[in-house]
Structure formats: C-alpha cells, structure tokens
Design a protein around this motif. Structure first.
Motif, short mmCIF file in Angstrom:
data_model
loop_
_atom_site.label_atom_id
_atom_site.label_comp_id
_atom_site.label_asym_id
_atom_site.label_seq_id
_atom_site.Cartn_x
_atom_site.Cartn_y
_atom_site.Cartn_z
N ALA A 37 0.82 -1.22 0.00
CA ALA A 37 0.00 0.00 0.00
C ALA A 37 0.86 1.27 0.00
O ALA A 37 0.31 2.37 0.09
CB ALA A 37 -0.94 0.00 1.21
N HIS A 38 2.18 1.12 -0.11
CA HIS A 38 3.07 2.28 -0.04
C HIS A 38 2.69 3.33 -1.09
O HIS A 38 2.63 4.53 -0.79
CB HIS A 38 4.51 1.82 -0.26
CG HIS A 38 5.54 2.83 0.13
ND1 HIS A 38 5.76 3.20 1.44
CD2 HIS A 38 6.40 3.57 -0.61
CE1 HIS A 38 6.72 4.10 1.47
NE2 HIS A 38 7.13 4.34 0.25
N GLY A 39 2.41 2.88 -2.32
CA GLY A 39 2.02 3.79 -3.39
C GLY A 39 0.74 4.54 -3.06
O GLY A 39 0.60 5.73 -3.34
N GLU A 40 -0.22 3.82 -2.45
CA GLU A 40 -1.49 4.46 -2.09
C GLU A 40 -1.29 5.52 -1.00
O GLU A 40 -1.96 6.54 -0.99
CB GLU A 40 -2.50 3.41 -1.63
CG GLU A 40 -3.35 2.84 -2.76
CD GLU A 40 -2.54 2.07 -3.77
OE1 GLU A 40 -1.56 1.41 -3.36
OE2 GLU A 40 -2.87 2.13 -4.97
N PHE A 41 -0.36 5.26 -0.09
CA PHE A 41 -0.09 6.27 0.93
C PHE A 41 0.57 7.50 0.32
O PHE A 41 0.35 8.63 0.77
CB PHE A 41 0.78 5.69 2.05
CG PHE A 41 0.01 4.82 3.00
CD1 PHE A 41 -0.97 5.36 3.81
CD2 PHE A 41 0.23 3.46 3.07
CE1 PHE A 41 -1.72 4.57 4.67
CE2 PHE A 41 -0.50 2.65 3.93
CZ PHE A 41 -1.47 3.20 4.73
N ILE A 42 1.37 7.29 -0.72
CA ILE A 42 1.97 8.41 -1.43
C ILE A 42 0.86 9.28 -2.05
O ILE A 42 0.86 10.51 -1.92
CB ILE A 42 2.95 7.89 -2.52
CG1 ILE A 42 4.17 7.25 -1.86
CG2 ILE A 42 3.35 9.00 -3.48
CD1 ILE A 42 5.07 6.47 -2.81
N VAL A 43 -0.10 8.60 -2.69
CA VAL A 43 -1.22 9.32 -3.32
C VAL A 43 -2.11 9.96 -2.25
O VAL A 43 -2.59 11.09 -2.40
CB VAL A 43 -2.03 8.37 -4.22
CG1 VAL A 43 -3.22 9.08 -4.81
CG2 VAL A 43 -1.14 7.81 -5.32
N LEU A 44 -2.31 9.22 -1.15
CA LEU A 44 -3.12 9.74 -0.05
C LEU A 44 -2.54 11.07 0.47
O LEU A 44 -3.29 12.00 0.77
CB LEU A 44 -3.15 8.70 1.08
CG LEU A 44 -4.31 8.75 2.07
CD1 LEU A 44 -5.64 8.66 1.35
CD2 LEU A 44 -4.17 7.63 3.09
N GLY A 45 -1.22 11.14 0.54
CA GLY A 45 -0.57 12.38 0.97
C GLY A 45 -0.95 13.54 0.05
O GLY A 45 -1.22 14.66 0.52
N ALA A 46 -1.00 13.25 -1.25
CA ALA A 46 -1.36 14.29 -2.22
C ALA A 46 -2.81 14.74 -2.03
O ALA A 46 -3.10 15.94 -2.00
CB ALA A 46 -1.15 13.76 -3.64
N TYR A 47 -3.73 13.78 -1.88
CA TYR A 47 -5.14 14.13 -1.70
C TYR A 47 -5.36 14.87 -0.39
O TYR A 47 -6.16 15.81 -0.31
CB TYR A 47 -6.02 12.88 -1.76
CG TYR A 47 -6.38 12.52 -3.17
CD1 TYR A 47 -7.36 13.23 -3.87
CD2 TYR A 47 -5.73 11.49 -3.83
CE1 TYR A 47 -7.68 12.92 -5.17
CE2 TYR A 47 -6.04 11.17 -5.13
CZ TYR A 47 -7.02 11.89 -5.80
OH TYR A 47 -7.32 11.58 -7.10
N LEU A 48 -4.65 14.44 0.64
CA LEU A 48 -4.77 15.09 1.94
C LEU A 48 -4.35 16.56 1.82
O LEU A 48 -5.05 17.46 2.30
CB LEU A 48 -3.88 14.36 2.94
CG LEU A 48 -4.11 14.60 4.42
CD1 LEU A 48 -5.54 14.24 4.78
CD2 LEU A 48 -3.13 13.76 5.23
#
Lengths: 290, 235
Positions: A37-48
């Motif tokens: 899920a590392h990639g999703e957390f990277i994207v999550l940071g952007a959305y946040l």
C-alpha cells in the motif's frame, strides 16, 4: 540548455523518488513488512494536501507539516493495530494485508474525490523563478528539493543520534535482544511505520505540486519505490537518494526526448541496472545496513 | 532473602517440552550456576525467566511479584537482564551505540557508561567500531556491559565461555567479582562445570529438563556432578 534544465528538474523529482524508496526500505528493513500500500499512501498524501488547501489557503510548509503529522499517526495506528499482529517469520500475511489495504484506499479515494486527474495549485509560487548562470529555475522545485534533502538529513540524524533511531536499527538486527533491554517492540515498530508513511505522504504531496495524480497513481509510485530500493540498497540513505535522483533524471530527460514516453525510460534504465547487476559488475555504492 | 523463585516451571521449545516442573530459587546477591549437557533446557529456562519464551505451567516470582506471562520488556524493566548465548550484539551498531541501547530504558543504579568502560577498559579503544567487527572476547565484554547498563537486580548469563580462549574466560570471570559487589544476583548457565562450581554460591544440574542435583557449590563433589550430569545412578 534545455537538456540542462531537464536534468535539473530530474534531480528535483528524483529527490522525492528517493524519499519514496526510503519509506519502503524502512518498513522492510525494520519490520520485514513489504508494504504494497506504499504507493497508495503516497497518493493519499497528495489528496490530503489538496483537501487541506481547498478548505483554507495555507503556506506550503504548513501543509507539509500537517500532512506529515497526520501520516505519522496513520502509519503508527496501521502498524500497532493491524500489522503487529501479522508479522513473524513469514512475511506473506502482512504483505497480503497491505495489498488489501491498497485496494481499500484506492477505492475510497475514487468514491470521495472521483477519478479525475488533478494537480495541486499553489498560485503565484507555482510560476515564480530565478535565473542562475543564464538558466531559469523555478522557486518551487528548489523548495521541494530542499525539503527532500532536509528530510534525508533529518532521517540520517534520527537514525544515529536518537534513542528511537538506534532502536530502529537495533530492531532490524535482533528484536528479541531489544526487548530484553526494556523496549516495547510493538511501539518501536509502530513509530518506524509512522516514519515510513510520513516520508511517503510528504513526498507524494510534494510530487503532486509538480505533476498530476489520480486515485490510480499508486501503482506507478509503488513501482518507482521498489526500483529505488533495489538500485539503492535497503539500508543506505545515500543509496536511496542517489537511486531516486538517477531515476528522476532519466525519466525527465526521457520525456524531453519523447514527450509521450511517460516513465518508460526510467523503467528501461532500471532494467539495464538489473542486467548489469546480474552479470556481477560492482556498482557505485556498497549496500551497507542503515 | 529470595529474589527469584521458579515453581514447577514447564517450558516448551516449539512443540518439545524443554523443562519439567523445575523448582529453582536465587537469593539477593547470590550467584547460582545451572549446568547440564546440550539440550538439557538451560538456555530455554533463562529465556522463560526473562519472558522470551512463554511459561506453559508453573509460576515465576520476582521479589514477591508474580511475573509469569509478563511481556519481556516489562520483565526487563522489573530488573532482569540477559547476556545471551552467542553474545547477539546489534551488529550494525557501534560498540557505544550498543551500550547506549542498554542504558536507554535503564532502571536507576550504579552502572553508567563510565562505569562499564572502567570495568572493561579495552572497550574504550573500540567504542566507535561496529560491534560485528569485534573479536569474540571483546563482543562478550560489550554484551555483559549492555546488560549491566540496564541496572538489573538479576543478571542471566548464558554460556559466557562459549567459543572464547581460556585466558579471556578468566579475565571475564574475574570482573564478576566487581559486578557482584554491587549486590546483583546472578544466574550463570555454563557447560564448563569446574568453572561453574568455582564462581557460584549454589549450583543446579539439569538433565533432560529436570533438576537432578542442587546444593551449595563448595559442598558438591565432582563425582556427584558427574552422576547428575550424565544421569548415572549415584555411586
């Protein structure tokens, strides 16, 4: 001259790629968790970051700090509540759990934010630039690169100068002995995952200022993270940074040569390095432990 | 006064039962040796005391407090420390960083970085070397110091002499006089029975997970040890 600018931009993007890899390497090196899920957390940071900016106009540094704090908490909770129960001699259960988590996050992002490709707009800062030796460089990429370097240096200092950082390295060596010295392993692991997710989210946020993202960007980011870890080595901060910059430069210069190439050239470069490794050519940086 | 009591302790190593109803006690400031052949359950017993291996049946009591089933880090902070078999230093940390890990969650007490450097002056010269690069004897000094820095009330030592030259073993055991002056209790697991008898106040012999001999070290004869060690009927 345009090639020089491409290289400079590549270095700046590469600093962020280095952070992607560093987060992944920390989770694997310390807990033996392969975080799909590392990639999703990277994207999550952007959305946040995008969500915070849409609520109120904030300074980029404030946004970075807020995202960092939230991401640390998310990583801490993820490890403490879920992954600590799954880790052991067999790395597969934790890997499958993070794989499931990646699907959950991706779909949650789709249902909350939709599938539109978006970018973070920082207004006037976006276009500001300075001219150095006849080359014009954006202020924003400079700030981003500076933040990346500061994060690398901070992680380095954390690892060698603080008790928790030394505990991370000690846990990677021998977690049982760490427990006999009075350390609660579950909390050491939770902090390590907090740091790993924090690095991912902050780097993801900063990359989103430079390029577009969608809920489906996670897979591509995860791939880059793995490439950085494999080129740069698991335990080496410098290795991660150099590998990230290498991939960033190849990608941006590749885009200059062919605007439709996407990340093709960096993946080709990665393949080339794998081949070189396979034929046992000693590489630039030794893989030593953190 | 009794510091540690084991009551009818059964410990399993994976699916195999390693100890059978072991009763054992250690007094305040006392040095107790546990001897026995390979696979007698000595190391497993130490792991069980500090909570690395669960106690299946029986009770472990530290200074009147039942610590059976407590998490390892909590038992450690209650005052138990382990010098593990094979030293097990953090190989990618320097000597000093290894020592700092011992001191980080320490109880208050006499052992500080300065005190352990005074105990083993040879460590000072290698303080910035990676622990993985040291010789066996140097590693053992670091391992003992790391455990001491937690300021334990009970120090568990597993096979200190394993793989070390006899002169180095003597040097290390000489230091235990100094260590014992601080009032710490010791459990020494040893395969070297002569050494074990010399340095301890009392001695237990384990055979296939059961106590076959117990007594004051100065009063136990070597042939009694031999019988208990190999399981022959005492002559």
């Amino acid at each position: 001259m345009s090639l020089l600018i491409a290289i400079i931009n590549g270095v700046m993007v590469g600093g962020l790629y280095g952070l992607f890899g560093l987060g992944l390497a920390l989770a694997f090196g310390i807990m033996r968790v392969v975080n799909i899920a590392h990639g999703e957390f990277i994207v999550l940071g952007a959305y946040l970051g995008a969500a915070l900016l849409s609520v109120m106009p904030l300074n980029i540094f404030v946004v970075v700090c807020l995202v960092a704090i939230i991401a640390f908490g998310v990583g801490w909770l993820l490890q403490f509540s879920l992954l600590n129960r799954l880790i052991g001699p067999n790395p597969v259960p934790a890997m499958i759990a993070t794989m499931g988590l990646s699907i959950i996050i991706r779909n949650a992002l789709v249902s909350v934010f939709g599938t539109d490709i978006r970018a973070i707009d920082l207004g006037s800062l976006q276009d500001a630039g300075i001219t150095l030796f006849g080359v014009s460089i954006g202020i924003l990429p400079l700030i981003i690169f500076a933040i990346a370097i500061v994060l690398f240096l901070a992680v380095g200092a954390l690892m060698t100068r603080t008790t928790i950082g030394r505990a991370f390295r000690a846990a990677a060596d021998d977690f049982e002995i760490l427990e006999t010295l009075g350390f609660d392993r579950r909390k050491v692991y939770a902090s390590a995952m907090g740091l790993a997710i924090m690095l991912a989210a902050v780097a993801g946020l900063l990359l989103a200022v430079r390029s577009s993202f969608s809920p489906y960007s996670g897979v591509e980011r995860l791939l880059i993270s793995f490439e950085v870890v494999i080129i740069g080595g698991l335990g080496s901060l410098r290795g991660s940074l150099i590998a990230g910059i290498f991939l960033g430069v190849v990608q941006v210069v590749g885009l200059k040569l062919n605007p439709n190439s996407g990340p093709l050239f960096s993946h080709l470069a990665f393949l080339l390095i794998l081949l070189v490794r396979h034929f046992d050519v000693t590489f630039l940086f030794a893989r030593k432990k953190i | 006064m009794t510091l540690l009591t084991l009551e009818k302790v059964d410990v399993f190593y994976r699916d195999l039962q390693a100890t059978f109803g072991v009763d054992l006690s250690v007094g305040q400031g006392e040095a107790v040796a546990i001897i026995g052949a390979n696979g007698a359950g000595k190391s497993t017993l130490l792991r069980a005391i500090i909570g690395l291996t669960p106690v299946r049946n029986g009770r472990v009591v530290l200074d009147g407090r039942d610590i059976t089933g407590l998490r390892c880090d909590k038992i450690a902070r209650a005052g138990v420390a382990l010098v593990p078999e094979g030293r097990r230093l953090f190989g990618s940390l320097t000597v000093e960083e290894n020592l700092l890990m011992g001191a980080a969650r320490a109880r208050p007490g006499p052992w500080t970085l300065a005190a352990v450097y005074e105990l083993f002056p040879a460590m000072r010269e290698v303080r910035y070397s990676l622990a993985g690069n040291l010789s066996g004897g140097q590693q053992q000094m670091v391992s003992i110091s790391r455990a001491l820095l937690t300021n334990p009330r009970l120090l568990l030592c597993d096979e200190l002499s394993l793989g070390l030259a006899p002169t180095i073993i003597n040097d290390i055991y000489t230091c235990f006089t100094r260590i014992r002056e601080t009032g710490v209790s010791l459990i020494l697991v040893e395969q070297d029975t002569v050494k074990a008898r010399d340095v301890s106040d009392r001695l237990y012999c384990l055979l296939k997970g059961q106590v076959t001999l117990e007594g004051a070290s100065s009063e136990i004869r070597m042939d009694a040890i031999k019988a208990a060690y190999f399981g022959e009927t005492a002559a």
